[in-house]
Design an enzyme around this catalytic site. Structure first.
Site, PDB file in Angstrom:
ATOM      1  N   ARG A  17       0.801  -1.233   0.000  1.00  0.00           N
ATOM      2  CA  ARG A  17       0.000   0.000   0.000  1.00  0.00           C
ATOM      3  C   ARG A  17       0.831   1.280   0.000  1.00  0.00           C
ATOM      4  NH1 ARG A  17      -3.957  -0.973   4.797  1.00  0.00           N
ATOM      5  NH2 ARG A  17      -2.314  -2.424   5.402  1.00  0.00           N
ATOM      6  N   GLN A  77      12.519 -13.785   6.763  1.00  0.00           N
ATOM      7  CA  GLN A  77      11.249 -14.503   6.637  1.00  0.00           C
ATOM      8  C   GLN A  77      11.008 -14.668   5.136  1.00  0.00           C
ATOM      9  OE1 GLN A  77       7.600 -12.425   7.471  1.00  0.00           O
ATOM     10  NE2 GLN A  77       6.510 -14.301   7.991  1.00  0.00           N
ATOM     11  N   ASN A 172      -5.772  -3.925  19.654  1.00  0.00           N
ATOM     12  CA  ASN A 172      -4.400  -4.420  19.780  1.00  0.00           C
ATOM     13  C   ASN A 172      -3.444  -3.469  19.067  1.00  0.00           C
ATOM     14  OD1 ASN A 172      -2.038  -5.935  19.824  1.00  0.00           O
ATOM     15  ND2 ASN A 172      -2.724  -7.367  18.225  1.00  0.00           N
ATOM     16  N   ARG A 318      24.755  24.701   4.718  1.00  0.00           N
ATOM     17  CA  ARG A 318      24.912  23.333   4.228  1.00  0.00           C
ATOM     18  C   ARG A 318      25.934  22.585   5.065  1.00  0.00           C
ATOM     19  NH1 ARG A 318      26.468  24.127  -1.680  1.00  0.00           N
ATOM     20  NH2 ARG A 318      26.837  21.886  -1.455  1.00  0.00           N
ATOM     21  N   ASN A 371      35.218  28.228  -5.386  1.00  0.00           N
ATOM     22  CA  ASN A 371      35.914  27.096  -4.778  1.00  0.00           C
ATOM     23  C   ASN A 371      36.108  25.938  -5.744  1.00  0.00           C
ATOM     24  OD1 ASN A 371      33.108  26.760  -4.791  1.00  0.00           O
ATOM     25  ND2 ASN A 371      33.188  25.269  -3.139  1.00  0.00           N
TER      26      ASN A 371
HETATM   27  C1  UD1 Z   1      -1.769  -6.561  13.299  1.00  0.00           C
HETATM   28  C2  UD1 Z   1      -2.440  -7.367  14.391  1.00  0.00           C
HETATM   29  C3  UD1 Z   1      -3.706  -6.642  14.868  1.00  0.00           C
HETATM   30  C4  UD1 Z   1      -3.326  -5.261  15.367  1.00  0.00           C
HETATM   31  C5  UD1 Z   1      -2.547  -4.490  14.288  1.00  0.00           C
HETATM   32  C6  UD1 Z   1      -1.979  -3.237  14.879  1.00  0.00           C
HETATM   33  C7  UD1 Z   1      -2.019  -9.760  13.981  1.00  0.00           C
HETATM   34  C8  UD1 Z   1      -2.550 -11.018  13.412  1.00  0.00           C
HETATM   35  N1  UD1 Z   1      -2.791  -8.684  13.873  1.00  0.00           N
HETATM   36  O1  UD1 Z   1      -2.650  -6.528  12.182  1.00  0.00           O
HETATM   37  O2  UD1 Z   1      -4.322  -7.367  15.915  1.00  0.00           O
HETATM   38  O3  UD1 Z   1      -4.476  -4.553  15.748  1.00  0.00           O
HETATM   39  O4  UD1 Z   1      -1.443  -5.277  13.794  1.00  0.00           O
HETATM   40  O5  UD1 Z   1      -1.368  -2.441  13.904  1.00  0.00           O
HETATM   41  O6  UD1 Z   1      -0.931  -9.746  14.518  1.00  0.00           O
HETATM   42  N2  UD1 Z   1       4.741  -8.923   9.191  1.00  0.00           N
HETATM   43  C9  UD1 Z   1       5.809  -9.674   8.827  1.00  0.00           C
HETATM   44  N3  UD1 Z   1       5.597 -10.878   8.252  1.00  0.00           N
HETATM   45  C10 UD1 Z   1       4.363 -11.382   8.043  1.00  0.00           C
HETATM   46  C11 UD1 Z   1       3.263 -10.594   8.425  1.00  0.00           C
HETATM   47  C12 UD1 Z   1       3.482  -9.375   9.008  1.00  0.00           C
HETATM   48  O7  UD1 Z   1       6.954  -9.262   9.016  1.00  0.00           O
HETATM   49  O8  UD1 Z   1       4.253 -12.493   7.529  1.00  0.00           O
HETATM   50  C13 UD1 Z   1       4.964  -7.620   9.830  1.00  0.00           C
HETATM   51  C14 UD1 Z   1       4.513  -6.435   8.982  1.00  0.00           C
HETATM   52  O9  UD1 Z   1       5.553  -5.950   8.175  1.00  0.00           O
HETATM   53  C15 UD1 Z   1       4.105  -5.426  10.045  1.00  0.00           C
HETATM   54  C16 UD1 Z   1       3.628  -6.293  11.188  1.00  0.00           C
HETATM   55  O10 UD1 Z   1       4.192  -7.559  11.001  1.00  0.00           O
HETATM   56  O11 UD1 Z   1       5.214  -4.660  10.479  1.00  0.00           O
HETATM   57  C17 UD1 Z   1       2.103  -6.346  11.272  1.00  0.00           C
HETATM   58  O12 UD1 Z   1       1.580  -6.993  10.131  1.00  0.00           O
HETATM   59  P1  UD1 Z   1       0.267  -6.488   9.417  1.00  0.00           P
HETATM   60  O13 UD1 Z   1      -0.004  -7.400   8.283  1.00  0.00           O
HETATM   61  O14 UD1 Z   1       0.396  -5.037   9.143  1.00  0.00           O
HETATM   62  O15 UD1 Z   1      -0.813  -6.741  10.568  1.00  0.00           O
HETATM   63  P2  UD1 Z   1      -2.218  -6.066  10.708  1.00  0.00           P
HETATM   64  O16 UD1 Z   1      -3.178  -6.723   9.772  1.00  0.00           O
HETATM   65  O17 UD1 Z   1      -2.098  -4.602  10.656  1.00  0.00           O
END
Ligand code: UD1
Ligand code: CA
Length: 456
Positions: A17, A77, A172, A318, A371
């Site tokens: 996004r 990962q 959360n 600068r 310069n």
């Molecule tokens: C997550 C939480 C949600 C919380 C929200 C807060 C879970 C299942 N959900 O949702 O409860 O309210 O965050 O912002 O945990 N990431 C990885 N690898 C993966 C998946 C994610 O590194 O396979 C990292 C993402 O880069 C990010 C973080 O984990 O930094 C959160 O992942 P994201 O997919 O944004 O979770 P949300 O759906 O926002």
């Protein structure tokens, strides 16, 4: 005995996004990658053992996170199968055995030490899992915290929540502390039977309860848990960061007339009694000492401004600009890699680059240190109490001695000894009574032109 702690930063996201060639956590807030802000907050809570889970742009993310005193170990990962799967990429680190394991997200750069500490305090008090929650103005998309009698019963992801659960605004924040001795056992029990088919870290809450353990939620301000998914959210986070920092600086004795128009970098240092006028931008690496004034519309980066010095309006400092105490850099002046001595004045429309200007010297309007010869940069050295007349070009390498005087409009290519006067321009000639003669000639030329036009 003090409890030890491993922090795991999740930063393996695709960042779809953000619509960017660069992964999300590398995007800067206050001139610094988001992930570095998170590492800083951890260090502020004395957590220096960091496991970083990377995916896209792995090397650059690792480099950006290696800051300050923290020891950062990266784990790749390979597939993106959810937050629990991401945490388990750091299995090796968790297996070393810690009292506390703290999971944080790389895309929440406004987090501070306080909620990190609160989460660990929750473990020290005997809980197995501590989740940092917040009251969301708009809870859409967040996991909802289901709390009963002071204990956290479950976290329900938005997509899996019932209508009734979706009305809960306690959410959360994504920051979770886990009893380090049980962490691997708990994480290995997480499955992927949910709406997204992902391994949800949030399932830990129900799992630990089913095994007779206890989970709690601790509330923190929403601002600190603001996550970044889009460029619009990035700009919002930048705004919150700037507001927070300006406020801290003003409380520490910095005056800002219109704080909302001043932009700071993550490392900007402004001493007590510095005055910053409206519309000033600080790039990285700036230190301003007490009593200095940064006038409106100035752009300052990589510079040191001495006590009581004044800069601008409309000045550009600068990298490598080093202004001595009570020196003055005035309007439309640019200073780069140059030392300006105490009380020296560079007041109007001047470029000083690769130079030393001695204490008390006065550099006239429109002076340029030349310069660069198109290939190499050269130094200009100006002694103390020298006077350089307006519109002079100082062709480097060149030295102007203490107390020397350079005539206005000079092009100086040879060194000027101390106390000497240098003229580097054509001598003026006077032709008495000649003006009317010239004027008459010009009038005749004009009349001739008119005649030709009329004949056309
Ligand atoms: C997550 C939480 C949600 C919380 C929200 C807060 C879970 C299942 N959900 O949702 O409860 O309210 O965050 O912002 O945990 N990431 C990885 N690898 C993966 C998946 C994610 O590194 O396979 C990292 C993402 O880069 C990010 C973080 O984990 O930094 C959160 O992942 P994201 O997919 O944004 O979770 P949300 O759906 O926002
Ligand atoms: Ca998110």
């Amino acid at each position: 005995m003090e409890r030890n702690c491993l922090a795991i930063i999740l930063a393996a996201g695709e960042s779809t996004r953000m619509k960017s060639a660069m992964t999300k956590v590398l995007h800067p807030v206050a001139g610094r990658p988001m992930v570095a802000h998170v590492v800083d907050a951890l260090a502020g809570a004395s957590i220096l053992n960091v496991a970083l889970v990377v995916g896209r742009d792995a090397e650059a993310v690792s480099a950006a996170a290696s800051t300050g005193e923290a020891t950062v170990t990266s784990f790749l990962q390979k597939e993106r199968l959810g937050t629990a799967h991401a945490v388990l990429a750091a299995r090796e680190a968790i297996a070393k055995g810690y009292d506390d394991v703290l999971v944080v997200f790389g895309d929440t750069p406004l987090i501070t030490a306080a909620p990190l500490k609160a989460a660990r305090d929750g473990l020290a008090a005997g809980n197995d899992v501590v989740v940092i929650g917040f009251q969301a103005a708009d809870p859409t998309g967040y996991g909802r915290l289901i709390v009963e009698d002071g204990t956290l019963v479950a976290i329900r992801e938005h997509k899996d929540a019932t209508e009734e659960e979706r009305r809960i605004t306690y959410c959360n924040g994504g920051l979770m502390a886990i009893d380090g001795r049980r962490a691997l056992d708990l994480l290995d029990r997480i499955g992927n039977a949910n709406a997204k088919g992902e391994y949800y870290l949030t399932d830990l809450v129900e799992i630990v309860r089913s095994l007779g353990g206890r989970a709690i939620a601790v509330e923190a301000p929403e601002e600190e848990l603001t996550g970044c998914n889009t460029r619009a959210e990035l700009a919002y986070i930048e705004r919150l960061w700037q507001q927070r920092r300006r406020h801290e600086m003003m409380l520490a004795g910095v005056s800002m007339i219109a704080p909302e128009t001043v932009f700071l970098s993550w490392d900007t240092e402004l001493a007590q009694d510095v005055l910053v006028e409206p519309n000033v931008v600080f790039g990285p690496g700036v230190r301003v000492e007490s009593g200095a004034i940064i006038h409106a519309f100035s752009y300052v980066e990589g510079a040191h401004v001495g006590a009581g010095a004044t800069v601008g309006p409309f000045a550009r400092l600068r990298p490598g600009a080093d202004l001595g105490p009570k020196s003055k850099i005035g309007n439309f002046c640019e200073v780069k890699k140059a030392e300006i001595g105490a009380g020296a004045k560079v007041n109007h429309l001047t470029y000083i680059g690769d130079a030393f200007v001695g204490a008390g010297s006065n550099i006239g309007a429109g002076t340029i240190t030349c310069n660069y010869d198109g290939v190499n940069k050269h130094l200009t050295r100006i002694g103390a109490n020298a006077f350089v007349g307006s519109n002079s070009s100082l062709v480097a390498p060149v030295t102007i001695g203490d107390g020397a005087l350079v005539a206005s409009g000079s092009v100086i290519t040879d060194d000027v000894p101390a106390d000497a006067v240098a003229f580097g321009r054509a001598r003026q000639e006077i032709k008495p009574g000649r003006a009317p003669v010239l004027r008459e000639r010009y009038e005749a030329e004009k009349a001739a032109k008119k005649k030709v036009k009329a004949a056309d």
